[in-house]
Design a protein around this motif. Structure first.
Motif, PDB file in Angstrom:
ATOM      1  N   UNK A   9      -3.064  12.767  -4.297  1.00  0.00           N
ATOM      2  CA  UNK A   9      -4.582  13.038  -3.916  1.00  0.00           C
ATOM      3  C   UNK A   9      -5.516  11.762  -3.980  1.00  0.00           C
ATOM      4  N   UNK A  10      -6.331  11.802  -3.205  1.00  0.00           N
ATOM      5  CA  UNK A  10      -7.565  10.812  -3.219  1.00  0.00           C
ATOM      6  C   UNK A  10      -8.178  10.606  -4.832  1.00  0.00           C
ATOM      7  N   UNK A  11      -8.095  11.635  -5.451  1.00  0.00           N
ATOM      8  CA  UNK A  11      -8.539  11.775  -6.766  1.00  0.00           C
ATOM      9  C   UNK A  11      -7.669  10.816  -7.787  1.00  0.00           C
ATOM     10  N   UNK A  12      -6.432  11.051  -7.530  1.00  0.00           N
ATOM     11  CA  UNK A  12      -5.326  10.319  -8.161  1.00  0.00           C
ATOM     12  C   UNK A  12      -5.479   8.632  -7.913  1.00  0.00           C
ATOM     13  N   UNK A  13      -5.754   8.439  -6.544  1.00  0.00           N
ATOM     14  CA  UNK A  13      -5.722   6.923  -6.412  1.00  0.00           C
ATOM     15  C   UNK A  13      -6.993   6.179  -6.918  1.00  0.00           C
ATOM     16  N   UNK A  14      -8.040   7.140  -6.789  1.00  0.00           N
ATOM     17  CA  UNK A  14      -9.487   6.804  -7.311  1.00  0.00           C
ATOM     18  C   UNK A  14      -9.323   6.537  -8.813  1.00  0.00           C
ATOM     19  N   UNK A  15      -8.618   7.418  -9.546  1.00  0.00           N
ATOM     20  CA  UNK A  15      -8.349   7.147 -11.002  1.00  0.00           C
ATOM     21  C   UNK A  15      -7.500   5.847 -11.391  1.00  0.00           C
ATOM     22  N   UNK A  16      -6.537   5.363 -10.437  1.00  0.00           N
ATOM     23  CA  UNK A  16      -5.746   4.464 -10.574  1.00  0.00           C
ATOM     24  C   UNK A  16      -6.575   3.180 -10.361  1.00  0.00           C
ATOM     25  N   UNK A  28      11.939   4.892   0.908  1.00  0.00           N
ATOM     26  CA  UNK A  28      13.415   5.110   1.236  1.00  0.00           C
ATOM     27  C   UNK A  28      14.184   5.315  -0.048  1.00  0.00           C
ATOM     28  N   UNK A  29      13.671   5.683  -1.035  1.00  0.00           N
ATOM     29  CA  UNK A  29      14.455   5.937  -2.404  1.00  0.00           C
ATOM     30  C   UNK A  29      14.779   4.451  -2.900  1.00  0.00           C
ATOM     31  N   UNK A  30      14.110   3.460  -2.567  1.00  0.00           N
ATOM     32  CA  UNK A  30      14.116   2.016  -3.449  1.00  0.00           C
ATOM     33  C   UNK A  30      13.036   1.746  -3.822  1.00  0.00           C
ATOM     34  N   UNK A  31      12.818   1.033  -4.911  1.00  0.00           N
ATOM     35  CA  UNK A  31      11.694   0.470  -5.540  1.00  0.00           C
ATOM     36  C   UNK A  31      11.382  -1.039  -4.728  1.00  0.00           C
ATOM     37  N   UNK A  32       9.916  -0.852  -4.253  1.00  0.00           N
ATOM     38  CA  UNK A  32       9.775  -2.162  -3.431  1.00  0.00           C
ATOM     39  C   UNK A  32       8.589  -2.921  -4.111  1.00  0.00           C
ATOM     40  N   UNK A  33       7.803  -2.504  -5.087  1.00  0.00           N
ATOM     41  CA  UNK A  33       6.938  -2.944  -5.745  1.00  0.00           C
ATOM     42  C   UNK A  33       6.775  -2.259  -7.193  1.00  0.00           C
ATOM     43  N   UNK A  34       6.549  -3.175  -8.149  1.00  0.00           N
ATOM     44  CA  UNK A  34       6.461  -2.984  -9.514  1.00  0.00           C
ATOM     45  C   UNK A  34       5.363  -3.831 -10.000  1.00  0.00           C
ATOM     46  N   UNK A  35       4.474  -3.116 -10.945  1.00  0.00           N
ATOM     47  CA  UNK A  35       3.503  -3.723 -11.657  1.00  0.00           C
ATOM     48  C   UNK A  35       2.173  -4.292 -11.249  1.00  0.00           C
ATOM     49  N   UNK A  36       2.211  -3.853  -9.981  1.00  0.00           N
ATOM     50  CA  UNK A  36       0.882  -4.398  -9.211  1.00  0.00           C
ATOM     51  C   UNK A  36      -0.202  -3.304  -9.526  1.00  0.00           C
ATOM     52  N   UNK A  37      -1.414  -3.782  -9.244  1.00  0.00           N
ATOM     53  CA  UNK A  37      -2.710  -2.643  -9.295  1.00  0.00           C
ATOM     54  C   UNK A  37      -3.253  -2.504  -8.072  1.00  0.00           C
ATOM     55  N   UNK A  38      -3.854  -1.235  -7.940  1.00  0.00           N
ATOM     56  CA  UNK A  38      -4.402  -0.765  -6.701  1.00  0.00           C
ATOM     57  C   UNK A  38      -5.926  -1.632  -6.458  1.00  0.00           C
ATOM     58  N   UNK A  39      -5.948  -1.960  -5.341  1.00  0.00           N
ATOM     59  CA  UNK A  39      -7.152  -2.830  -5.024  1.00  0.00           C
ATOM     60  C   UNK A  39      -8.113  -2.048  -4.167  1.00  0.00           C
ATOM     61  N   UNK A  40      -7.360  -1.045  -3.026  1.00  0.00           N
ATOM     62  CA  UNK A  40      -8.349  -0.207  -2.098  1.00  0.00           C
ATOM     63  C   UNK A  40      -7.353   0.446  -1.510  1.00  0.00           C
ATOM     64  N   UNK A  41      -7.746   1.603  -1.021  1.00  0.00           N
ATOM     65  CA  UNK A  41      -7.021   2.675  -0.358  1.00  0.00           C
ATOM     66  C   UNK A  41      -7.907   3.682   0.762  1.00  0.00           C
ATOM     67  N   UNK A  66       3.585   5.477  -7.761  1.00  0.00           N
ATOM     68  CA  UNK A  66       3.663   6.033  -9.072  1.00  0.00           C
ATOM     69  C   UNK A  66       2.701   5.345  -9.773  1.00  0.00           C
ATOM     70  N   UNK A  67       2.018   5.964 -10.906  1.00  0.00           N
ATOM     71  CA  UNK A  67       1.665   5.369 -12.013  1.00  0.00           C
ATOM     72  C   UNK A  67       2.604   5.161 -12.913  1.00  0.00           C
ATOM     73  N   UNK A  68       2.667   4.047 -13.803  1.00  0.00           N
ATOM     74  CA  UNK A  68       3.497   3.545 -14.645  1.00  0.00           C
ATOM     75  C   UNK A  68       2.702   3.540 -16.085  1.00  0.00           C
ATOM     76  N   UNK A  69       3.234   4.508 -16.883  1.00  0.00           N
ATOM     77  CA  UNK A  69       2.766   4.449 -18.174  1.00  0.00           C
ATOM     78  C   UNK A  69       3.729   4.201 -19.001  1.00  0.00           C
ATOM     79  N   UNK A  70       3.432   3.403 -20.348  1.00  0.00           N
ATOM     80  CA  UNK A  70       4.528   3.121 -21.253  1.00  0.00           C
ATOM     81  C   UNK A  70       3.901   4.174 -22.320  1.00  0.00           C
ATOM     82  N   UNK A  71       4.975   4.503 -23.203  1.00  0.00           N
ATOM     83  CA  UNK A  71       5.080   5.566 -24.164  1.00  0.00           C
ATOM     84  C   UNK A  71       4.869   4.700 -25.510  1.00  0.00           C
TER      85      UNK A  71
END
Length: 71
Positions: A9-16, A28-41, A66-71
């Motif tokens: 949702x837009x709320x999820x993206x705004x929180x990120x 297509x079930x392949x990871x194409x980006x890892x570790x970046x931060x959201x700049x705009x949506x 997906x948001x990536x959280x470490x435990x």
């Protein structure tokens, strides 16, 4: 171990955006980006920055983000 939470949702993206959360992008079930931060949506596009000169544009319809959280 990491936890992935799908941004849908837009709320999820705004929180990120506000919290500068690390993201993973899949297409297509392949990871194409890892570790970046959201700049705009908007309704169609998500902009993620991985480094100073690495800015990528992704379609919300074609990608799963997906948001990536470490435990």
């Amino acid at each position: 171990m990491s936890i992935n939470r799908r941004l849908m949702t837009d709320y999820d993206f705004q929180e990120a955006l506000d919290k500068q959360l690390k993201l993973r992008v899949f297409r297509d079930d392949h990871m194409i980006e890892n570790g970046g931060v959201l700049v705009r949506f908007d309704d169609n596009t998500v902009v993620i920055q991985a480094s100073v000169s690495d800015v990528s544009y992704y379609s919300r319809a074609e990608c799963e983000i997906f948001e990536l959280r470490k435990r």
